[in-house]
Design a protein around this motif. Sequence first.
Motif, PDB file in Angstrom:
ATOM      1  N   ALA A 209      79.980  -0.322 -58.087  1.00  0.00           N
ATOM      2  CA  ALA A 209      80.401   0.620 -59.126  1.00  0.00           C
ATOM      3  C   ALA A 209      80.397   2.047 -58.597  1.00  0.00           C
TER       4      ALA A 209
ATOM      5  N   ILE B 169      91.504  -4.889 -66.769  1.00  0.00           N
ATOM      6  CA  ILE B 169      92.035  -5.215 -65.445  1.00  0.00           C
ATOM      7  C   ILE B 169      93.555  -5.241 -65.569  1.00  0.00           C
TER       8      ILE B 169
ATOM      9  N   CYS C 245      83.244  -6.985 -54.329  1.00  0.00           N
ATOM     10  CA  CYS C 245      82.256  -6.771 -55.389  1.00  0.00           C
ATOM     11  C   CYS C 245      80.940  -7.487 -55.085  1.00  0.00           C
TER      12      CYS C 245
ATOM     13  N   VAL D 260      92.218  -7.153 -59.614  1.00  0.00           N
ATOM     14  CA  VAL D 260      91.239  -8.033 -58.984  1.00  0.00           C
ATOM     15  C   VAL D 260      91.969  -8.981 -58.042  1.00  0.00           C
TER      16      VAL D 260
ATOM     17  N   LEU E 105      93.172  -0.732 -62.040  1.00  0.00           N
ATOM     18  CA  LEU E 105      92.319  -1.668 -61.319  1.00  0.00           C
ATOM     19  C   LEU E 105      92.995  -3.038 -61.251  1.00  0.00           C
TER      20      LEU E 105
ATOM     21  N   ARG F  26      85.074   1.029 -67.324  1.00  0.00           N
ATOM     22  CA  ARG F  26      86.188   1.378 -68.207  1.00  0.00           C
ATOM     23  C   ARG F  26      85.774   2.285 -69.383  1.00  0.00           C
TER      24      ARG F  26
ATOM     25  N   CYS G 216      90.091 -10.561 -68.243  1.00  0.00           N
ATOM     26  CA  CYS G 216      90.710  -9.452 -67.510  1.00  0.00           C
ATOM     27  C   CYS G 216      91.414  -8.494 -68.464  1.00  0.00           C
TER      28      CYS G 216
ATOM     29  N   VAL H 100      83.007  -3.980 -64.649  1.00  0.00           N
ATOM     30  CA  VAL H 100      84.284  -3.334 -64.962  1.00  0.00           C
ATOM     31  C   VAL H 100      84.280  -2.790 -66.384  1.00  0.00           C
TER      32      VAL H 100
ATOM     33  N   LEU I 102      89.575  -4.923 -56.618  1.00  0.00           N
ATOM     34  CA  LEU I 102      88.220  -5.449 -56.634  1.00  0.00           C
ATOM     35  C   LEU I 102      88.239  -6.909 -56.194  1.00  0.00           C
TER      36      LEU I 102
END
Length: 261
Positions: free
Chosen positions: A29, A117, A20, A93, A91, A84, A112, A80, A45
Amino acid sequence: MSKIRNAFQQGKACIPFITCGDPDLETTAAVVRQAAVSGADLVILGIPFSDPTAEGPVIQEASIRALKGGVTADKIFEMVKELRRDMKLPLAVMTYANVVFSYGTDRFLAACGQIGIDGLIVPDIPYEEKEEILPSCRTHGVDLISLAVPAAESRIARIAGEAEGFLYITSSLGAAEAKEGIVTDLGEIVSVAKQNTDIPCVIGFEIASPEQAARAARVSDGVIIESGIVTIVGRYQKDAAPKAGEYIKQMKAAMEPAVSR
């Protein structure tokens, strides 16, 4: 059911890794969106850290560039959140313990969970110390993804038996010599893990070509493309998204024959 498991509903999962903020979050993105329409089943990510010891030089250099550009965990979370609004792709991280602990473990996991996430990978937290972060993951509905590396069968079995989301199977960098009692073949690690868990087992070590992806997919439930996308972004910068999409399509196509076996 874990949202991570949705990535494996249509067969072998193609899982690209993206650093990222390299070269900027707008490009990140765009690459994530392109991945979603090009065959990726889940995206990892990478939240950059100044000393990414578990990464090779390609990802290390991308992390340094992203940090120099001013990327932060909060800025990534905002990205994110925007993704979303219209993206349902699972996804996860990946970052380092220092990032999580300095942010505040529960605060990090709460963020998150709030933005969608689905999984967290922290490669420098060993199996024996996962309780430092697991309770917050459980509280906020984020799977803590475990890593399995060459080890004794009993250790692989323990890690697999407690794993969530999917099991990330890799090889220790520089571990060229096999020791007695240590399972070193990635296919054998998958086999041992499968005897102790029903969650997907994914291979993610030095897979950059369609041929490598095809071989890994034959013995696992999915493949993590660790440096391929990062390399493309480093080369094409803000124009990387279409190139990344074509690459993902090639990798996914190479994995398809493994689905029918």
